[in-house]
Design an enzyme around this catalytic site. Sequence first.
Site, mmCIF file in Angstrom:
data_model
loop_
_atom_site.group_PDB
_atom_site.id
_atom_site.type_symbol
_atom_site.label_atom_id
_atom_site.label_comp_id
_atom_site.label_asym_id
_atom_site.label_seq_id
_atom_site.Cartn_x
_atom_site.Cartn_y
_atom_site.Cartn_z
ATOM 1 N N ARG A 19 0.817 -1.221 0.000
ATOM 2 C CA ARG A 19 0.000 0.000 0.000
ATOM 3 C C ARG A 19 0.853 1.277 0.000
ATOM 4 O O ARG A 19 0.610 2.175 -0.809
ATOM 5 C CB ARG A 19 -1.005 -0.031 1.153
ATOM 6 N N ASN A 37 -6.487 -2.717 1.464
ATOM 7 C CA ASN A 37 -6.476 -4.181 1.399
ATOM 8 C C ASN A 37 -7.907 -4.685 1.373
ATOM 9 O O ASN A 37 -8.783 -4.067 1.956
ATOM 10 C CB ASN A 37 -5.836 -4.762 2.660
#
Length: 753
Positions: A19, A37
């Site tokens: 990320r 996620n």
Amino acid sequence: MRERRRLRVTGTVQGVGFRPFVYRLAADLGLSGWVGNDSLGVVLEAEGPVDALDLLAERLVAEAPPLARIESVDAEPQVPTGETGFTIVDSRAAGAPAVAVPVDVATCADCERELFDPFDRRFGYPFINCTNCGPRYTIIRSIPYDRAATTMAGFTMCADCRREYEDPADRRFHAEPTCCPVCGPQLSLLSPDGGVLAKASEALDAGVALLNDGRILAVKGLGGYHLACDATDDAAVAELRRRKARDDKPFALLVDLPTARALCHLSPEAEAALTSPRRPIVLAPRTGTGVAAGVAPNLPELGLMLAYTPLHVQLLAGCRRPLVMTSGNLSDEPIAHDDTDALTRLGPMVDAILTHDRGIHIRCDDSVVRAVARRVQMVRRSRGYAPEPIGLPTTAHRHVLAVGAELKSTVAVAKGDTVVASHHIGDLEHLAAYRSFLQAVDHLCSLTGVTPEVVAHDLHPEYLSTKFAADLELPAVGVQHHHAHIASCLVEHGHTEPVVGLAFDGLGLGTDGTAWGGELLVADLDGFRRVGHLRQVALPGGDRAAREPWRMAMAWLAATLGPDEAERYGSAVDDRWAAVLGLAQRPDVLRTSSAGRLFDAVAALLGLRTRITYEAQAAIELEAAAAGQPLAGPGGYELDIGIGPEGLLLDPGPLLATVVAERDKGVPVGQISAGFHGGLGRGAATAAARVAAENGLDTVALSGGVFQNARLTDVVVTELEASGLRVLVHRLLPPNDGGVSVGQAAIAARRLR
Ligand code: ZN
Ligand code: ZN
Ligand code: FE
């Protein structure tokens, strides 16, 4: 031009700094949006100039963090929001669409490790799962998704499981189906009449022993029961075919990755699909031997899947050989998922039943994708994909329920900017499938919070789905079948401009009361015009013409080469030839422009198949016969393009004359098949390009079940791209009738603006 895309990255992308990596990349490229996620990996939305978005997709893969292993990146267009800045969002918010019922996810590597760790408290426990994996859609009764709303509600967590569930640092933090041998479901092995033979690990060991001994087992999986046997055992496979009353339709295989690589040629795309947490069945070209011939008779491909539940992992580890895993049903009925029903229906077909006490709330068949040259094509979108929302390139201002067609049925609901398609329901001709259809409608509506205000349906008045829609007493939108096909392709590409739609399909009712299926449309989500079609011939015997391809051969011969040629052919293959020839020549018999039926005719003319035992078998075998032949095929195969009362008339007459002449000369069937595919594909592309030029369009969308044929698709795409046209082909949705509900939903949403 500014666009917005949702990218879904699967593979090992969590806990590896993915990320922050995406965040830096987006900042570098000046894109706005978010990343988070979810249960399948990483999902992000990015908005900005098209070339920056293209670069993002490239660099995601090329510059990924060292520990990341990317399996797939799927891009889906979204409506730009004008958002500024880029953020990392928490896991819950990453399910961005309003409807976010999670899909079932294959057992993750961490759980598999624990499964085989003798020191782990879940060692050997076949229901192990975590935040990143396990059952979801199939066990959820209602939303919001928490344990009480699932079929795990009856299992009270033990103190250890509860501690993990409540610990934000634990990998089972809020894993709703979490459990262990102390508090969770248990396996049992039943005799065919329901008597308990063994429990827990003894049930597993006894099941493995039976499979290794050539017996047939019903195995309760994620979305239903499978029938399983040793795939290397000719007698076991033949016996399974006999008991299931399934003649030729190929069986899927449960294998491990090394075996998959040994059995089939796996392109990088095929391997990515095979190993993805969605775990579809992947159809791939077979290269190795080592399974019984009866697994996939007459076909150059095998359907492979890797284990996706701990129980499958354990069965494979115990049996150490490929296993047939085919849906637990008789012939074309829906897959059994209810325990009592499974015992009644499957008991008589099996030697034992390996089952458990975690309920399956909604059935969900395995998904099927087909690996073709450098891409993967959806054949059946179900477990692991449904009910993942798809972006709608228009806004549904009212809740829409779309009831699909009849074969390979799915239903879909649209609200706001998304459409959600159900799991695969099956062929609604069967009463049991119709019951399953009713459940699917209820379940999908309740999970997505949709109260239908409008219903979209096919024009065919006899489809059970159409009758159901009429009984709802809601405002109804009737959608022509092939318009819905093309619209489904437009939806997944986020395309709202008019296109040339090339719909090559089985049968769908046209606006003129004839059976369409080889159509050229100018279409967008608002409407369509029919601007050309395949020449029409009689459908001698209605439904029977689809099951007996020799009838279509008679119809085509009578129409193109004359009744003598039809007689010469027919009298050699079936006693009823004279009656069928009579029907083929009668003006009052239902007529069709179906491309699917043309494939049937050619398969029959080449002696491949006069009768079929599963849908599209003749066409599938015709394509298979051409395997290994050059894409262009031999010369001399030409589709005639003329002008008819409704635009271009695509006449396969000269093509069929060549097929018959070459066959009579003894030219190998594979070569003739390649010639036919090449001639039809080039002709269709030429016609589509002409329509594009005449209407000032630059894009062609391909849809309809016939585009499951990879060879035909490749010819058409190659030709169209050579003419400088943009071609839209399906990736997220199947080109067959499984995608129709999504097209219907989009058209209805559009009409209500
Ligand atoms: Zn897991
Ligand atoms: Zn427990
Ligand atoms: Fe169709």
